[in-house]
Design an enzyme around this catalytic site. Structure first.
Site, PDB file in Angstrom:
ATOM      1  N   GLY A   1      -6.062  -3.074  -5.491  1.00  0.00           N
ATOM      2  CA  GLY A   1      -6.140  -2.436  -4.185  1.00  0.00           C
ATOM      3  C   GLY A   1      -7.262  -2.965  -3.319  1.00  0.00           C
TER       4      GLY A   1
ATOM      5  N   HIS B   1      12.033   1.266   1.521  1.00  0.00           N
ATOM      6  CA  HIS B   1      11.678  -0.144   1.617  1.00  0.00           C
ATOM      7  C   HIS B   1      12.774  -0.904   2.359  1.00  0.00           C
ATOM      8  CE1 HIS B   1       8.033   0.011  -0.638  1.00  0.00           C
ATOM      9  NE2 HIS B   1       8.593   0.332  -1.782  1.00  0.00           N
TER      10      HIS B   1
ATOM     11  N   GLY C   1       0.808  -1.214   0.000  1.00  0.00           N
ATOM     12  CA  GLY C   1       0.000   0.000   0.000  1.00  0.00           C
ATOM     13  C   GLY C   1       0.845   1.269   0.000  1.00  0.00           C
TER      14      GLY C   1
ATOM     15  N   THR D   1       2.096   3.189  -2.457  1.00  0.00           N
ATOM     16  CA  THR D   1       1.653   4.252  -3.361  1.00  0.00           C
ATOM     17  C   THR D   1       0.412   4.946  -2.788  1.00  0.00           C
ATOM     18  OG1 THR D   1       2.373   2.802  -5.156  1.00  0.00           O
ATOM     19  CG2 THR D   1       1.104   4.751  -5.778  1.00  0.00           C
TER      20      THR D   1
ATOM     21  N   TYR E   1      -2.658  -2.209   6.234  1.00  0.00           N
ATOM     22  CA  TYR E   1      -3.393  -1.934   4.994  1.00  0.00           C
ATOM     23  C   TYR E   1      -4.876  -2.246   5.180  1.00  0.00           C
ATOM     24  CZ  TYR E   1      -4.377  -2.546  -0.045  1.00  0.00           C
ATOM     25  OH  TYR E   1      -4.878  -2.465  -1.312  1.00  0.00           O
TER      26      TYR E   1
ATOM     27  N   ARG F   1       0.831  -5.334   5.474  1.00  0.00           N
ATOM     28  CA  ARG F   1      -0.340  -5.898   4.797  1.00  0.00           C
ATOM     29  C   ARG F   1      -0.317  -7.416   4.905  1.00  0.00           C
ATOM     30  NH1 ARG F   1      -1.560  -5.018  -1.708  1.00  0.00           N
ATOM     31  NH2 ARG F   1      -3.746  -5.632  -1.631  1.00  0.00           N
TER      32      ARG F   1
END
Ligand code: NAG
Ligand code: NAG
Length: 242
Positions: A201, A66, A5, A7, A133, A88
């Site tokens: 998404g 990251h 998630g 972006t 997420y 997530r």
């Protein structure tokens, strides 16, 4: 971790912190990919210049990474910078990564591991915010208000009454971002279409891709890797829907 998630969260955080500079109708999100608005330390900033002058950037300075926490410099822990870690469900992350990396050519995928960031979040709640997420999906308004408090830009009663929270969430929804010209067309590098950052998404898409044998194997890996971390993901559909 990529594909958890990033972006989406970049678009939310950027809109949240810059909400007084630009009216949402006029947001730079319409002309820039969220990764151009919050730059990656290792992929963009330090890849271009080993000693960048970060003071040139107008505060509040937002960066992404990251890298696992163990690879970050001590200054990240010791300075007053705040950290928001987004995680997530690993099954969805796996499926999303698969879609993404099969679109990229020549990628050497050295995936980062979640490290001790979640402990840090419990010990220093003013320093590290841990977000899932799935929680962002389920109650975006509640989570966005949490983030706003955490970064020191809480929504005023007036803003809440005006619907600012919902406006940001709607602006940054995948449906909205996906429809923006800048995210629909063109390429951000020769191997990579702009639209690749915006797939589905959704939560639980893995049921459409993983076989029972794959789920069993992933469950084992997940349980082993997350063992003792205190982190768990609701995967109630794990056995029933397959
Ligand atoms: C594609 O994204 C890049 C930035 O990542 C941007 O510079 C370019 O304008 C975008 N293409 C289109 C057609 O909007
Ligand atoms: C989790 O760790 C405990 C203690 O180290 C161990 O007994 C248990 O078997 C582990 N479980 C998994 C699923 O790896």
């Amino acid at each position: 971790m990529p594909k958890t998630g990033t972006t989406w969260f970049k678009s939310l955080l950027y809109s949240l912190l810059k909400r007084s500079d630009n009216r949402l109708s006029n947001t730079p999100l319409r002309t820039h990919n969220p990764h151009e608005l919050i730059l990656s330390l290792e992929i963009t900033i330090y890849a271009k210049d080993k000693t960048p002058d970060l003071t040139n950037i107008t505060p509040p300075r937002l960066f992404s990474t990251h890298l696992p926490s163990a690879s970050l410099p001590e200054s990240v822990k010791n300075s007053k910078c705040k950290i928001i870690y987004v995680t997530r469900n690993p099954f969805d992350t796996f499926v999303s990564s698969w879609h993404y990396y099969t679109k990229l050519k020549n990628v050497n995928n050295n995936a980062a591991q979640p490290s001790d960031i979640d402990d840090e979040s419990l010990e220093r709640p003013e320093k590290v915010l841990f977000l899932k997420y799935e929680d962002l999906k389920e109650d975006g308004a509640l989570q966005l208000k949490r983030v706003a408090e955490f970064v020191g830009y809480p929504f005023s009663k007036e803003e809440e009454k005006q619907g600012m929270v919902e406006d940001i969430i709607n602006l940054c929804s995948i449906e909205s971002l996906k429809e923006m010209e800048v995210n629909k067309n063109g390429k951000c590098d020769p191997d990579f279409d702009n639209k690749s950052f915006f797939r589905k998404g959704v939560v639980g898409d893995w049921v459409n891709y993983l076989t029972p044998a794959m789920v069993e194997r992933l469950c084992k890996i997940r349980d082993e890797k997350l063992n003792g971390s205190g982190l768990s993901f609701c995967t109630a559909t794990e056995h029933t829907e397959l």
